[in-house]
Enzyme design. Sequence first.
Site, PDB file in Angstrom:
ATOM      1  CE  LYS A 126      -3.519  -2.030  -0.622  1.00 12.83           C
ATOM      2  NZ  LYS A 126      -4.116  -1.830  -1.955  1.00 12.83           N
ATOM      3  N   GLY A 127       2.126   1.104  -0.298  1.00 12.06           N
ATOM      4  CA  GLY A 127       2.993   2.278  -0.332  1.00 12.06           C
ATOM      5  C   GLY A 127       2.961   2.991  -1.673  1.00 12.06           C
TER       6      GLY A 127
HETATM    7  N1  LIG Z   1      -0.376   6.845  -9.694  1.00 10.32           N
HETATM    8  C1  LIG Z   1      -1.098   6.232  -8.764  1.00 10.32           C
HETATM    9  N2  LIG Z   1      -2.339   5.782  -9.048  1.00 10.32           N
HETATM   10  C2  LIG Z   1      -3.069   5.177  -8.101  1.00 10.32           C
HETATM   11  N3  LIG Z   1      -2.615   4.914  -6.849  1.00 10.32           N
HETATM   12  C3  LIG Z   1      -1.401   5.344  -6.518  1.00 10.32           C
HETATM   13  C4  LIG Z   1      -0.587   6.012  -7.456  1.00 10.32           C
HETATM   14  N4  LIG Z   1       0.577   6.336  -6.852  1.00 10.32           N
HETATM   15  C5  LIG Z   1       0.494   5.891  -5.611  1.00 10.32           C
HETATM   16  N5  LIG Z   1      -0.699   5.296  -5.390  1.00 10.32           N
HETATM   17  C6  LIG Z   1      -1.079   4.717  -4.104  1.00 10.32           C
HETATM   18  O1  LIG Z   1      -0.761   3.330  -4.183  1.00 10.32           O
HETATM   19  C7  LIG Z   1      -1.591   2.700  -3.228  1.00 10.32           C
HETATM   20  C8  LIG Z   1      -1.572   1.203  -3.483  1.00 10.32           C
HETATM   21  O2  LIG Z   1      -0.296   0.773  -3.113  1.00 10.32           O
HETATM   22  P1  LIG Z   1       0.353  -0.552  -3.682  1.00 10.32           P
HETATM   23  O3  LIG Z   1       0.318  -0.534  -5.158  1.00 10.32           O
HETATM   24  O4  LIG Z   1       1.672  -0.681  -3.045  1.00 10.32           O
HETATM   25  O5  LIG Z   1      -0.673  -1.635  -3.155  1.00 10.32           O
HETATM   26  S1  LIG Z   1      -0.438  -3.215  -3.054  1.00 10.32           S
HETATM   27  O6  LIG Z   1       0.429  -3.415  -1.913  1.00 10.32           O
HETATM   28  O7  LIG Z   1       0.156  -3.658  -4.310  1.00 10.32           O
HETATM   29  O8  LIG Z   1      -1.803  -3.758  -2.848  1.00 10.32           O
HETATM   30  C9  LIG Z   1      -2.920   3.360  -3.392  1.00 10.32           C
HETATM   31  O9  LIG Z   1      -3.614   3.206  -2.192  1.00 10.32           O
HETATM   32  P2  LIG Z   1      -5.156   3.527  -2.067  1.00 10.32           P
HETATM   33  O10 LIG Z   1      -5.243   5.026  -2.067  1.00 10.32           O
HETATM   34  O11 LIG Z   1      -5.634   2.969  -0.787  1.00 10.32           O
HETATM   35  O12 LIG Z   1      -5.846   2.904  -3.239  1.00 10.32           O
HETATM   36  C10 LIG Z   1      -2.542   4.802  -3.725  1.00 10.32           C
HETATM   37  O13 LIG Z   1      -2.629   5.622  -2.594  1.00 10.32           O
END
Ligand SMILES: Nc1ncnc2c1ncn2[C@@H]1O[C@H](COP(=O)(O)OS(=O)(=O)O)[C@@H](OP(=O)(O)O)[C@H]1O
Length: 416
Positions: free
Chosen positions: A172-173
């Site tokens: 979620k980073g």
């Molecule tokens: N460009 C872009 N588009 C969409 N989301 C973005 C982006 N950059 C960072 N994030 C943030 O990434 C969060 C998801 O993190 P991960 O990809 O590490 O999640 S996971 O661990 O693979 O499930 C996701 O968390 P959530 O906000 O809870 O959906 C986003 O906050």
Amino acid sequence: MSQNMMSTHADSPQHASFCLNRKAAVLVAACCAAIFLTYSLKYYTDKREGLQVQALYVPGTLNSGPPTKPATFAKVIKAATQKPGTFQTRVEDLKSSGEAKSAESSQLLRPPSTAHQQDQDEAASSASWSSVYDEEDEAEEAEVETEEKTAPKPQGDWKRRLPQVIIIGIKKGGTRALLTFLNAHPQVVISGKEVHFFDRKYDKGIEWYRKAMPYSYDNQLTIEKTPSYFVTQQVPQRIYRMAPGTKFLLVVREPVARAVSDHAQSLSKGKTTPFEEKAMLDERRCAVDRSWSAIRIGLYSLHLTNWLRYFPRSQFLFVSGENLVANPGQEMEKVQDFLGIQRTLTEKSFVMDETKGFPCLREDQGSVKCLGKNKGRSHKPVDPQIRACLAKFYQPYNEKFYNMTGINFHWEDRET
Ligand SMILES: Nc1ncnc2c1ncn2[C@@H]1O[C@H](COP(=O)(O)OS(=O)(=O)O)[C@@H](OP(=O)(O)O)[C@H]1O
């Protein structure tokens, strides 16, 4: 008379010395056999794990896969420095720190600790680390095309390689965003799916892992991401045994926001318990339930302690998850510099999706590519009192993390 002669012969110094020699010979033979058996056993154990060869593979060399048979350290250094197209390898660092040498005896690996004893104790006491990351908390896969972004030409050096770079977390980073952005770089190939080799599929062996990687050319880096690696205790040692020069990307994010995002994912999968209920043992006393995986993953300093027992800080790049959203071009420039690849991705490569508030990639043909609907969810607001409890709970861990990384992420100044 003959008895006399016999006893005289048996008592003779020649006979005594003959017996002594025979005993010594038997002893030496027994020792040799024992040593031989020990080494054979060790050799076959190593071979089964696929580590014999890998321990000496210095992945800083972009264009060389692991040697096909164990090489001496000198040979590895030579290979790493002679081949063209290498990115800044840590070979010389490894040489001086003796890490690569110690890799020669991969089974005896116990790199010197660099971490504070108290951290180590706390880290070690997380015997349940492997379960910090529950199967049900699985990071989400996204719709990312993986292989063959360059037309496949099954010739010459077009082959599958072990990753030289791994995105180890945090869940979620923003790991998917980072991997997706890197995939747009011509010098990078990625494994789109989370491979989970070092935490769940290690017994499949190193060749299985290599086959899970995409094809690449000499001058390309292979990168995989599995966010559970960061919080799984055995992973650093296993990667060290495969390739002590591996580079790591760790996308970090303010831990309360991270926990909320983690919980939002569970809600999207049908879970209903509110965040506040999961996070707190006792609201009135501000007692946080640190056994909940969403809380525990945020103790970055503890997890990093485990990694720094095997790898120097210079092999990590700590990417700010917040800045990856706010200034993706700037953050990606740091990433490209760390990997020693051209600065292809710049500010101009991104465009902000104003509705969602997240950056998307500007593609060559003028189209825009955003991450899937599972990324960038909206979150339910958290009770401010509970948020304050959590912030207080994380504060000492955050500070320790800033000290360990040498970067102040200023999470305490953030609203979210
Ligand atoms: N460009 C872009 N588009 C969409 N989301 C973005 C982006 N950059 C960072 N994030 C943030 O990434 C969060 C998801 O993190 P991960 O990809 O590490 O999640 S996971 O661990 O693979 O499930 C996701 O968390 P959530 O906000 O809870 O959906 C986003 O906050």
